[in-house]
Design a protein around this motif. Structure first.
Motif, PDB file in Angstrom:
ATOM      1  N   ALA A   1     -11.013 -76.825 -23.607  1.00 61.04           N
ATOM      2  CA  ALA A   1     -10.868 -76.714 -22.158  1.00 61.04           C
ATOM      3  C   ALA A   1      -9.472 -76.237 -21.790  1.00 61.04           C
ATOM      4  CB  ALA A   1     -11.158 -78.066 -21.511  1.00 61.04           C
ATOM      5  N   ASP A   2      -8.741 -75.684 -22.756  1.00 60.01           N
ATOM      6  CA  ASP A   2      -7.342 -75.323 -22.526  1.00 60.01           C
ATOM      7  C   ASP A   2      -6.988 -73.969 -23.147  1.00 60.01           C
ATOM      8  OD1 ASP A   2      -7.619 -76.075 -25.122  1.00 60.01           O
ATOM      9  OD2 ASP A   2      -5.968 -77.518 -25.146  1.00 60.01           O
ATOM     10  N   VAL A   3      -7.904 -73.026 -23.089  1.00 65.76           N
ATOM     11  CA  VAL A   3      -7.666 -71.704 -23.667  1.00 65.76           C
ATOM     12  C   VAL A   3      -6.810 -70.873 -22.709  1.00 65.76           C
ATOM     13  CG1 VAL A   3      -8.746 -69.545 -24.391  1.00 65.76           C
ATOM     14  CG2 VAL A   3      -9.791 -71.734 -24.998  1.00 65.76           C
ATOM     15  N   LEU A   4      -5.714 -70.353 -23.198  1.00 68.36           N
ATOM     16  CA  LEU A   4      -4.863 -69.470 -22.394  1.00 68.36           C
ATOM     17  C   LEU A   4      -5.000 -68.036 -22.884  1.00 68.36           C
ATOM     18  CD1 LEU A   4      -2.711 -68.920 -20.267  1.00 68.36           C
ATOM     19  CD2 LEU A   4      -0.979 -69.405 -21.995  1.00 68.36           C
ATOM     20  N   LEU A   5      -5.391 -67.162 -21.969  1.00 69.38           N
ATOM     21  CA  LEU A   5      -5.488 -65.732 -22.245  1.00 69.38           C
ATOM     22  C   LEU A   5      -4.452 -65.010 -21.393  1.00 69.38           C
ATOM     23  CD1 LEU A   5      -9.381 -65.361 -22.160  1.00 69.38           C
ATOM     24  CD2 LEU A   5      -7.928 -65.395 -24.194  1.00 69.38           C
ATOM     25  N   CYS A   6      -3.617 -64.192 -22.015  1.00 68.78           N
ATOM     26  CA  CYS A   6      -2.587 -63.432 -21.301  1.00 68.78           C
ATOM     27  C   CYS A   6      -2.937 -61.951 -21.374  1.00 68.78           C
ATOM     28  CB  CYS A   6      -1.210 -63.698 -21.912  1.00 68.78           C
ATOM     29  SG  CYS A   6      -0.614 -65.366 -21.603  1.00 68.78           S
ATOM     30  N   TRP A   7      -3.291 -61.389 -20.231  1.00 66.96           N
ATOM     31  CA  TRP A   7      -3.770 -60.014 -20.248  1.00 66.96           C
ATOM     32  C   TRP A   7      -2.610 -59.013 -20.222  1.00 66.96           C
ATOM     33  CZ3 TRP A   7      -2.742 -56.279 -16.667  1.00 66.96           C
ATOM     34  CH2 TRP A   7      -2.417 -56.654 -15.375  1.00 66.96           C
ATOM     35  N   PHE A   8      -2.890 -57.859 -20.781  1.00 63.94           N
ATOM     36  CA  PHE A   8      -1.919 -56.784 -20.865  1.00 63.94           C
ATOM     37  C   PHE A   8      -2.659 -55.463 -20.799  1.00 63.94           C
ATOM     38  CE2 PHE A   8      -3.338 -57.898 -25.094  1.00 63.94           C
ATOM     39  CZ  PHE A   8      -3.582 -56.686 -25.700  1.00 63.94           C
ATOM     40  N   ASN A   9      -1.916 -54.401 -20.737  1.00 63.64           N
ATOM     41  CA  ASN A   9      -2.489 -53.066 -20.815  1.00 63.64           C
ATOM     42  C   ASN A   9      -1.751 -52.310 -21.908  1.00 63.64           C
ATOM     43  OD1 ASN A   9      -2.974 -50.097 -20.138  1.00 63.64           O
ATOM     44  ND2 ASN A   9      -4.244 -51.076 -18.594  1.00 63.64           N
ATOM     45  N   GLU A  10      -2.469 -51.652 -22.773  1.00 63.37           N
ATOM     46  CA  GLU A  10      -1.838 -50.934 -23.872  1.00 63.37           C
ATOM     47  C   GLU A  10      -1.077 -49.692 -23.401  1.00 63.37           C
ATOM     48  OE1 GLU A  10      -4.605 -52.008 -27.747  1.00 63.37           O
ATOM     49  OE2 GLU A  10      -4.599 -49.972 -26.948  1.00 63.37           O
ATOM     50  N   ASN A  11      -1.214 -49.373 -22.100  1.00 63.34           N
ATOM     51  CA  ASN A  11      -0.561 -48.177 -21.539  1.00 63.34           C
ATOM     52  C   ASN A  11      -0.981 -46.916 -22.290  1.00 63.34           C
ATOM     53  OD1 ASN A  11       0.889 -49.784 -19.679  1.00 63.34           O
ATOM     54  ND2 ASN A  11       2.446 -50.210 -21.225  1.00 63.34           N
ATOM     55  N   TYR A  12      -2.248 -46.919 -22.661  1.00 64.29           N
ATOM     56  CA  TYR A  12      -2.773 -45.767 -23.404  1.00 64.29           C
ATOM     57  C   TYR A  12      -3.071 -44.618 -22.446  1.00 64.29           C
ATOM     58  CZ  TYR A  12      -6.111 -42.698 -25.695  1.00 64.29           C
ATOM     59  OH  TYR A  12      -6.758 -41.602 -26.181  1.00 64.29           O
ATOM     60  N   SER A  13      -2.707 -43.441 -22.867  1.00 64.73           N
ATOM     61  CA  SER A  13      -3.089 -42.223 -22.163  1.00 64.73           C
ATOM     62  C   SER A  13      -3.250 -41.126 -23.199  1.00 64.73           C
ATOM     63  CB  SER A  13      -2.022 -41.828 -21.130  1.00 64.73           C
ATOM     64  OG  SER A  13      -2.400 -40.619 -20.480  1.00 64.73           O
ATOM     65  N   ALA A  14      -4.307 -40.365 -23.067  1.00 60.62           N
ATOM     66  CA  ALA A  14      -4.499 -39.254 -23.993  1.00 60.62           C
ATOM     67  C   ALA A  14      -3.326 -38.286 -23.889  1.00 60.62           C
ATOM     68  CB  ALA A  14      -5.809 -38.527 -23.686  1.00 60.62           C
ATOM     69  N   GLN A  15      -2.886 -37.773 -25.027  1.00 61.81           N
ATOM     70  CA  GLN A  15      -1.753 -36.854 -25.061  1.00 61.81           C
ATOM     71  C   GLN A  15      -2.247 -35.421 -24.872  1.00 61.81           C
ATOM     72  OE1 GLN A  15       1.168 -35.971 -24.459  1.00 61.81           O
ATOM     73  NE2 GLN A  15       2.349 -36.904 -26.117  1.00 61.81           N
ATOM     74  N   TYR A  16      -1.749 -34.774 -23.825  1.00 58.32           N
ATOM     75  CA  TYR A  16      -2.095 -33.378 -23.595  1.00 58.32           C
ATOM     76  C   TYR A  16      -1.012 -32.752 -22.714  1.00 58.32           C
ATOM     77  CZ  TYR A  16      -3.840 -35.142 -19.103  1.00 58.32           C
ATOM     78  OH  TYR A  16      -3.945 -35.757 -17.883  1.00 58.32           O
ATOM     79  N   LEU A  17      -1.001 -31.427 -22.677  1.00 58.20           N
ATOM     80  CA  LEU A  17      -0.043 -30.705 -21.846  1.00 58.20           C
ATOM     81  C   LEU A  17      -0.494 -30.796 -20.392  1.00 58.20           C
ATOM     82  CD1 LEU A  17       2.421 -28.844 -21.608  1.00 58.20           C
ATOM     83  CD2 LEU A  17       0.876 -26.905 -22.002  1.00 58.20           C
ATOM     84  N   LYS A  18       0.328 -31.440 -19.580  1.00 60.18           N
ATOM     85  CA  LYS A  18      -0.058 -31.705 -18.200  1.00 60.18           C
ATOM     86  C   LYS A  18       0.338 -30.582 -17.253  1.00 60.18           C
ATOM     87  CE  LYS A  18       0.271 -35.446 -14.793  1.00 60.18           C
ATOM     88  NZ  LYS A  18       0.878 -36.790 -14.536  1.00 60.18           N
ATOM     89  N   ASP A  19       1.538 -30.029 -17.448  1.00 54.31           N
ATOM     90  CA  ASP A  19       1.998 -28.989 -16.536  1.00 54.31           C
ATOM     91  C   ASP A  19       3.156 -28.240 -17.186  1.00 54.31           C
ATOM     92  OD1 ASP A  19       2.222 -27.482 -14.224  1.00 54.31           O
ATOM     93  OD2 ASP A  19       3.626 -28.872 -13.281  1.00 54.31           O
TER      94      ASP A  19
END
Length: 654
Positions: A252-270
């Motif tokens: 009854a005491d599970v701690l989940l800490c969310w995050f984002n991997e900050n993933y973005s596909a690599q490509y030439l944008k401009d």
């Protein structure tokens, strides 16, 4: 992984329809009360897709899409409507045989008139002969700033494969309430992995761009009976004590800490050529390797960017400015460039590729206007172009900061004899011979700095002679004079933290009232974190365990099974005054994790009446640097020596 140790969250009763009430608040205000339902709670062999629940007053249901969940997870969104005192749920998916269904409403149900929230209400039925009853409870916080995750999806897999979270839908799910708390109900006996997910595309599994949290170890839920005493009141208002049997569910005491991997596909944008002297290239994601540019047309064919340009690049190498320094290339209005760079392929792998890019420059059209006689006379003189070399510092200068300069183009030379710094001593300008202008290490192409141990309260004058600074395009500066005064020591405050966890690689951040870091420093071997020359004002503080030693908070990774670096808040407000030195002791494990972040800077605050009456009559002294918290729950997460021991074990596992 961080297990929520110390006090167990709460004792969850075995009743299938659980009606949690927010604590505190006005005593005469109550949420709706469950009266009956069809089917009744815990009904077996029920196969009607419609469920009707009746309460003791008129109700409304809010934000159904984000708060109400049905387990097993549904492909089609169920219909959930309120009609008077009744709540009607129509399940669109075909009911599965021999399956326990859970209808979890989180904090979506409120009474119609007052809006009092019925938090944690859920009910269950089974389409077979068995009702599964086990459950897992806990809390979800944002890893970087300990904000409660409101309305986040939490779910489990009995399939323990690492690939389940990316390929399979979550099996049984719940939503977090306003405090970030959750309960995944009606589980079969067995082993599970648990995740939290911001399921943006509602496919019930994780995509790399989505927020996610995971628990490091496999969870085996269990239940046990215990005796508790209850008070009964007779019709004569007489109390009697009775002993009842309750059921405690674990964990009854599970701690989940969310995050984002900050993933973005690599490509030439401009890419573009804004002037004849510059090429701009932008990528969609940071890169650890620079591209190679080769001219493939004209007289400069075969020459690489190392030969004809200087590169101004940001720290993440996704924004590149190529300053063309070769006059022959500058004059070539049409450039075809073969660029070899890293790109994400169709299999989500980073690989080298080469594209041919067209960079065209068209000079702006000259506007014709009638000239005066003196302008026509000046036209006969050669026009001189000057580079700019701006002093970015103010006339009132901080004692602990360098002078900062920005150039309009790459520089070739700064003549030391053409730069003079003088200090006013006894009403006489006296030259400071230690002063030097040098490239800034983070932006060496266009930014420069002058580091000096400034005299508190002293007046200075910087003079740069004309042509003392030579640019890459045969341009020089106009004469520059900048006078400034260094602030006195009495203008600042100093803050010192003494941390109990001196054996951990901690970094402390001083925060403003918007929860944004303004200063950052590492904790030394003696457990001290020092912030000197701080502007007076109100501040807060947090620290993180700098596992990789880069001095910055680092996010986690699902594929590599790496949790984000652990964050802790100093649970109080810091009021710093001019000419004050403040020293604070700080034990990062002394306060439960969910109660560490001060309410003043917490953004995800629950909308409840309890907030309105929490310590309203207490006046806080400006000199009091103790706890400034609102205890929203009797559930404690991550506190005391038990949590500390768990943490040390995790460090070894990593």
């Amino acid at each position: 992984m961080r297990v929520l140790a110390g006090v167990v969250i709460t004792v969850l009763m075995a009743a299938c329809a659980s009606m949690g009430r927010p604590e505190g608040g006005p005593k005469d205000v109550t949420p709706p009360v469950f009266v009956s339902s069809k089917p009744a709670p815990n009904t077996l062999n029920y196969t009607d897709p419609r469920v009707v629940i009746t309460f003791d007053e008129n109700i409304k249901v809010e934000d159904v899409l984000n708060k109400v969940v049905i387990s097993p997870a549904q492909v089609q969104q169920p219909s959930v409507t309120a009609s008077g005192r009744r709540l009607i749920v129509d399940i669109k998916d075909t009911l599965k045989p021999e399956t326990t269904y859970t209808l979890d409403f989180s904090d979506a149900i409120r009474d119609l008139n007052e809006g009092n929230i019925l938090d944690g209400f859920a009910m269950a039925f089974s389409t077979g002969d068995v009702l599964d009853t086990l459950q897992i409870s806990g809390m979800v916080l944002q890893a970087e700033n300990l904000e409660p995750a409101q309305g986040m999806l939490v779910g489990v897999y009995s399939n323990l494969a690492d690939s389940a979270i990316t390929t399979l839908p979550l099996e049984r799910i719940a939503r977090t309430n306003q405090l970030g708390q959750f309960t995944v109900r009606n589980l079969k006996p067995g082993d599970y992995r648990i995740f939290a997910l911001n399921d943006l595309n509602r496919d019930l599994h994780w995509d790399r761009s989505e927020d996610v949290a995971f628990f490091d170890t496999i969870i085996t839920p269990s239940a046990s009976n215990y005796n508790f005493q209850d008070t009964l009141k007779s019709s004569l208002e007489e109390d009697s004590i009775v002993t009842r049997i309750g059921t405690a569910y674990a964990p009854a005491d599970v701690l989940l800490c969310w995050f984002n991997e900050n993933y973005s596909a690599q490509y030439l944008k401009d890419y573009k050529r804004p002037t004849n002297k510059m090429l701009e290239v932008r990528f969609a994601a940071p890169s650890d390797s620079l591209p190679l540019l080769t001219i493939v047309n004209g007289a400069n064919e075969g020459r690489t960017d190392r030969e004809w340009s200087r590169l101004d690049v940001n720290a993440t190498r996704d924004s590149l400015n190529y300053w063309i320094t070769d006059s022959a290339v500058i004059l070539q209005d049409s450039l075809l460039i073969a660029m070899r760079y890293l790109r994400t392929d169709t299999l989500d792998r980073i690989s080298w590729t080469t594209d041919t890019l067209k960079f065209f420059y068209r000079p702006p059209k000259e506007t014709k206007k009638k000239k005066k006689d003196d302008e026509e006379e000046n036209d006969s003189l050669p026009k001189i172009n000057f580079l700019t070399f701006n002093v970015m510092s103010q006339q009132s200068h901080d004692i602990n900061k360098p002078l900062i300069f920005e150039a309009s183009q790459p520089l070739d030379t700064i003549l030391p004899k053409g730069v003079r710094l003088e200090q006013m001593i006894d009403s006489v300008w006296t030259q400071v011979y230690r002063a030097r202008i040098v490239p800034d290490s983070l932006h060496p192409l266009l930014r420069y700095r002058m580091d000096l141990e400034w005299e508190p309260g002293a007046d200075y004058r910087l003079t740069i002679d004309s042509a003392a600074i030579q640019g890459a395009y045969n341009e020089h500066n106009r004469p520059i004079t900048h006078e400034f005064k260094v602030k006195g020591l009495e203008e600042y405050a100093n803050l010192y933290f003494k941390l109990a966890q001196r054996d951990l690689p901690l970094v402390v951040e001083l925060l403003n009232s918007s929860d944004a870091p303004v200063l950052r420093t590492k904790v030394d071997d003696d457990g001290m974190a020092e912030f000197t020359y701080v502007y007076p004002g109100t501040y807060y503080a947090r620290c993180f365990i700098d596992t990789n030693g880069d001095g910055l908070w680092t996010t986690g990774s699902i594929s590599e099974k790496i949790q984000p670096e652990e964050v802790y808040y100093y649970p109080g407000k810091l009021n710093l005054r001019k000419n004050w030195d403040i020293e604070q002791s700080w034990d990062i494990y002394n306060t439960p994790l969910d109660q560490q972040k001060p309410m003043d800077i917490k953004k995800n605050k629950p909308v409840t009446r309890e907030r309105q009456q929490s310590d309203q009559d207490e006046e806080e002294d400006e000199e009091d640097f103790g706890d400034d918290m609102w205890n929203t729950s009797n559930k404690s997460y991550g506190t005391g020596s038990s949590y500390n021991n768990q943490h040390k074990g995790l460090q070894k596992a990593r």
